[in-house]
Design a protein around this motif. Structure first.
Motif, PDB file in Angstrom:
ATOM      1  N   SER A   4       0.914  -1.195   0.082  1.00 38.21           N
ATOM      2  CA  SER A   4       0.134   0.073  -0.163  1.00 38.21           C
ATOM      3  C   SER A   4       0.994   1.301  -0.074  1.00 38.21           C
ATOM      4  O   SER A   4       2.258   1.062   0.361  1.00 38.21           O
ATOM      5  CB  SER A   4      -0.877   0.098   1.275  1.00 38.21           C
ATOM      6  N   TYR A   5       0.513   2.436  -0.104  1.00 35.96           N
ATOM      7  CA  TYR A   5       1.025   3.643  -0.322  1.00 35.96           C
ATOM      8  C   TYR A   5       1.650   3.854   1.019  1.00 35.96           C
ATOM      9  O   TYR A   5       2.583   4.650   1.229  1.00 35.96           O
ATOM     10  CB  TYR A   5      -0.080   4.721  -0.572  1.00 35.96           C
ATOM     11  N   ILE A   6       1.073   3.481   2.118  1.00 35.30           N
ATOM     12  CA  ILE A   6       1.343   3.945   3.475  1.00 35.30           C
ATOM     13  C   ILE A   6       2.507   2.765   3.867  1.00 35.30           C
ATOM     14  O   ILE A   6       2.843   2.838   5.525  1.00 35.30           O
ATOM     15  CB  ILE A   6       0.156   3.850   4.442  1.00 35.30           C
ATOM     16  N   GLY A   7       2.493   1.706   3.403  1.00 32.71           N
ATOM     17  CA  GLY A   7       3.742   0.597   3.799  1.00 32.71           C
ATOM     18  C   GLY A   7       5.153   1.193   4.138  1.00 32.71           C
ATOM     19  O   GLY A   7       5.838   0.725   5.024  1.00 32.71           O
ATOM     20  N   ASN A   8       5.405   2.116   3.263  1.00 33.33           N
ATOM     21  CA  ASN A   8       6.980   2.564   3.369  1.00 33.33           C
ATOM     22  C   ASN A   8       6.878   3.798   3.071  1.00 33.33           C
ATOM     23  O   ASN A   8       6.403   4.265   2.252  1.00 33.33           O
ATOM     24  CB  ASN A   8       7.827   1.610   2.394  1.00 33.33           C
ATOM     25  N   GLY A   9       8.208   4.796   3.848  1.00 36.11           N
ATOM     26  CA  GLY A   9       8.024   6.234   3.582  1.00 36.11           C
ATOM     27  C   GLY A   9       8.410   6.579   1.996  1.00 36.11           C
ATOM     28  O   GLY A   9       7.559   7.506   1.342  1.00 36.11           O
ATOM     29  N   PRO A  10       8.961   5.879   1.036  1.00 33.97           N
ATOM     30  CA  PRO A  10       9.227   6.413  -0.384  1.00 33.97           C
ATOM     31  C   PRO A  10       8.071   6.147  -0.965  1.00 33.97           C
ATOM     32  O   PRO A  10       8.106   6.930  -1.951  1.00 33.97           O
ATOM     33  CB  PRO A  10      10.628   5.437  -0.807  1.00 33.97           C
ATOM     34  N   ASN A  11       7.171   5.257  -0.669  1.00 33.52           N
ATOM     35  CA  ASN A  11       5.948   5.294  -1.584  1.00 33.52           C
ATOM     36  C   ASN A  11       5.232   6.315  -2.033  1.00 33.52           C
ATOM     37  O   ASN A  11       4.892   6.602  -2.744  1.00 33.52           O
ATOM     38  CB  ASN A  11       4.871   3.960  -0.783  1.00 33.52           C
ATOM     39  N   PHE A  12       5.049   7.174  -0.979  1.00 36.84           N
ATOM     40  CA  PHE A  12       4.108   8.450  -1.010  1.00 36.84           C
ATOM     41  C   PHE A  12       4.985   9.453  -1.641  1.00 36.84           C
ATOM     42  O   PHE A  12       4.467  10.040  -2.433  1.00 36.84           O
ATOM     43  CB  PHE A  12       3.499   8.895   0.449  1.00 36.84           C
ATOM     44  N   MET A  13       6.235   9.514  -1.193  1.00 36.06           N
ATOM     45  CA  MET A  13       7.180  10.431  -1.864  1.00 36.06           C
ATOM     46  C   MET A  13       7.214  10.188  -3.590  1.00 36.06           C
ATOM     47  O   MET A  13       7.225  11.234  -4.054  1.00 36.06           O
ATOM     48  CB  MET A  13       8.552  10.476  -1.265  1.00 36.06           C
ATOM     49  N   THR A  14       7.288   8.781  -3.792  1.00 36.83           N
ATOM     50  CA  THR A  14       7.376   8.603  -5.243  1.00 36.83           C
ATOM     51  C   THR A  14       5.889   9.031  -5.803  1.00 36.83           C
ATOM     52  O   THR A  14       5.975   9.542  -6.930  1.00 36.83           O
ATOM     53  CB  THR A  14       7.496   7.216  -5.591  1.00 36.83           C
ATOM     54  N   LYS A  15       4.911   8.647  -5.313  1.00 31.81           N
ATOM     55  CA  LYS A  15       3.606   9.292  -5.719  1.00 31.81           C
ATOM     56  C   LYS A  15       3.610  10.737  -5.901  1.00 31.81           C
ATOM     57  O   LYS A  15       2.879  11.156  -6.901  1.00 31.81           O
ATOM     58  CB  LYS A  15       2.352   8.476  -4.839  1.00 31.81           C
ATOM     59  N   ALA A  16       4.021  11.291  -4.885  1.00 28.15           N
ATOM     60  CA  ALA A  16       4.177  12.794  -4.842  1.00 28.15           C
ATOM     61  C   ALA A  16       4.541  13.601  -6.053  1.00 28.15           C
ATOM     62  O   ALA A  16       4.224  14.323  -6.818  1.00 28.15           O
ATOM     63  CB  ALA A  16       4.241  13.539  -3.578  1.00 28.15           C
ATOM     64  N   VAL A  17       6.006  12.804  -6.354  1.00 30.85           N
ATOM     65  CA  VAL A  17       6.919  13.277  -7.371  1.00 30.85           C
ATOM     66  C   VAL A  17       5.761  13.041  -8.795  1.00 30.85           C
ATOM     67  O   VAL A  17       5.839  13.944  -9.773  1.00 30.85           O
ATOM     68  CB  VAL A  17       8.140  12.635  -7.523  1.00 30.85           C
ATOM     69  N   ALA A  18       5.263  12.004  -8.914  1.00 30.79           N
ATOM     70  CA  ALA A  18       4.555  11.560 -10.074  1.00 30.79           C
ATOM     71  C   ALA A  18       3.370  12.241 -10.285  1.00 30.79           C
ATOM     72  O   ALA A  18       2.994  12.793 -11.551  1.00 30.79           O
ATOM     73  CB  ALA A  18       4.147  10.048 -10.298  1.00 30.79           C
ATOM     74  N   ASP A  19       2.685  12.640  -9.318  1.00 31.69           N
ATOM     75  CA  ASP A  19       1.417  13.604  -9.502  1.00 31.69           C
ATOM     76  C   ASP A  19       1.819  14.932  -9.783  1.00 31.69           C
ATOM     77  O   ASP A  19       1.315  15.501 -10.636  1.00 31.69           O
ATOM     78  CB  ASP A  19       0.721  13.637  -7.696  1.00 31.69           C
TER      79      ASP A  19
END
Length: 467
Positions: free
Chosen positions: A385-400
């Motif tokens: 999930s997005y909240i399983g590891n710190g870089p997940n949301f960071m990567t999503k934010a850059v893509a957004d």
């Protein structure tokens, strides 16, 4: 210190806030503030710290805060150094080139950290694919491979493994997970290649023509930062931190009272920030402090609130149905929806209460078979999930921010359940579960995943790929 079940409530509440508050319309905007995150974290963590200090167990609070500082200093150093490197240029966004990108990211993630690797590669990967309309799957598999599953081989790779290193797991021990790393990442790369062939075939001729003509050689800007990466790696592998046990017993030497490892982390980050090219950092990489401040704000509460949770789980560990498979399921299941670093720490302490040889880590150590399951569950399932590891949301934010219409929380979960979880089942069947039935099941499921990928790759070909 003996604790009751209700003592884990602050820990559960804090992790629940991390999981739910970003998704609720009423709290979504407020949660974007790192100040709000810090207030929530302290509201859950400080009462626990005060309680333990008042009960005469302040040493546990000191140890928790010390581990927090060690944890944050490593992430900070990797975050700052990776922010000074930029891969300029543009190559064709073909399935082969994209797969090579992800393979390189999965390899270096174990040595510069999943956070560093994800932040280093996501921007050039998006830049390479900017002519293409179909890019969501590329970002999703970047999270799977680069931000999570690639970081399995060293304590530098993922925060859970670094917490294990702080608990006495030898630096080189994680290399024994190479077979699992190979199977998971190879199947992910094969699946991605097949999906990208399908998506490439859906691109318009105009988009492919633009991608083919708009090409420039790749070149690295800010290469001096690789020297600082080497300093961080050497510090983790060879330098000690201060020895809290020796200090508490009054037998510490001067060398044991100096946090040598963390001093090198600070020096590497400072040198990268001062010596590095500011245009690369701030113009090309759009560097900001917000992501690392977010991690720092949340984890100070997590490290404090999990003190009684660790104690309680240590008390009940002998009564739980724990074995190699359930350790993977429990640690992986929590890592998927909470955060994998404290989850690893929790199950590490639980396993330390159980019998088994050989044992790894500081006395009394953890049975190695259980440590394998906990390490695999915490690292690999952080990608679910997005909240399983710190870089997940960071990567999503850059893509957004780059215009990619990333899936929602539930949408991303469907991706992981469809493509990642079956591969994890293959890995468990082959390496954790015991018996010929599990082995046959793993081989059959792995063959089915590979056959599906081959079929997709062969039946979805863009005309531009045909000689």
């Amino acid at each position: 210190m003996q604790v009751e079940w209700w003592s884990i409530i602050p820990f559960v509440v804090l992790l629940g806030c991390v999981a739910v508050l970003p998704l609720l319309p009423a709290t979504e905007r407020a949660w974007e503030s790192n100040g709000v995150k810090l207030l929530v974290a302290l509201a859950c963590g400080l009462p626990v710290a005060i309680w333990f200090i008042a009960a005469g167990h302040g040493g546990e609070v000191v140890h928790a805060l010390f581990e927090y500082v060690q944890f944050i200093m490593l992430l900070l150093a990797l975050f700052v150094v990776s922010g000074g490197i930029f891969l300029a240029g543009d190559i064709r966004a073909t399935p082969r080139n994209n797969t090579i990108f992800l393979a390189i990211g999965g390899l270096i993630a174990s040595f510069i950290g999943t956070t560093g690797a994800a932040m280093l590669l996501i921007r050039p990967l998006l830049n390479t694919n900017r002519e293409r309309a179909h890019r969501v799957h590329t970002v999703v598999f970047t999270i799977f491979i680069v931000a999570n599953c690639g970081g399995l081989l060293t304590p530098l790779g993922d925060p859970p493994l670094f917490l294990g290193f702080l608990r006495g797991v030898p630096f080189e021990w994680t290399f024994r997970l190479l077979p699992e790393w190979l199977v998971v990442n190879a199947l992910l790369l094969l699946t991605y290649y097949a999906l990208d062939r399908r998506e490439y075939a859906r691109e318009t001729p105009e988009a492919i023509a633009f991608d083919t003509t708009d090409v420039s050689p790749l070149r690295i800007k800010g290469g001096i930062n690789f020297v600082f990466f080497a300093l961080i790696i050497a510090a983790v592998a060879f330098l000690p931190s201060l020895d809290l046990h020796a200090i508490e017993t009054g037998h510490a030497t001067f060398a044991q009272m100096v946090p040598w490892r963390e001093l090198v982390f600070v020096a590497a980050a400072a040198l990268s920030f001062v010596v590095g090219d500011r245009d690369v950092r701030f113009e090309m990489n759009q560097f900001t402090w917000a992501p690392i401040l977010e991690v720092a704000a949340l984890f100070v509460g997590i490290f404090l609130a999990m003190i009684p949770a660790l104690n309680f789980l240590g008390q009940i560990a002998p009564t739980l149905p724990l074995n190699e498979i359930t350790f993977f399921v429990f640690s992986g299941g929590l890592s998927a929806f909470l955060d994998n670093a404290p989850t690893y720490a929790t199950f590490f302490e639980m396993a330390a209460q159980l019998p088994g040889e050989p044992r790894i880590g500081l006395a009394p150590g953890v049975p190695e078979a259980y440590l394998v399951s906990i390490s695999l569950g915490s690292v690999l399932c952080g990608a679910v999930s997005y909240i399983g590891n710190g870089p997940n949301f960071m990567t999503k934010a850059v893509a957004d921010s780059a215009g990619v219409n990333m899936p929602s929380f539930g949408g991303y979960l469907r991706w992981s359940l469809t493509y990642l979880v079956p591969i994890l089942v293959v890995m468990v069947s082959l390496f954790i579960a015991d018996g010929p039935v599990w082995t046959i099941l793993g081989l059959l499921l792995g063959a089915a995943i590979a056959a599906r990928a081959v079929w997709l790759a062969r039946h979805h070909v863009h005309p531009s790929e045909i000689e």
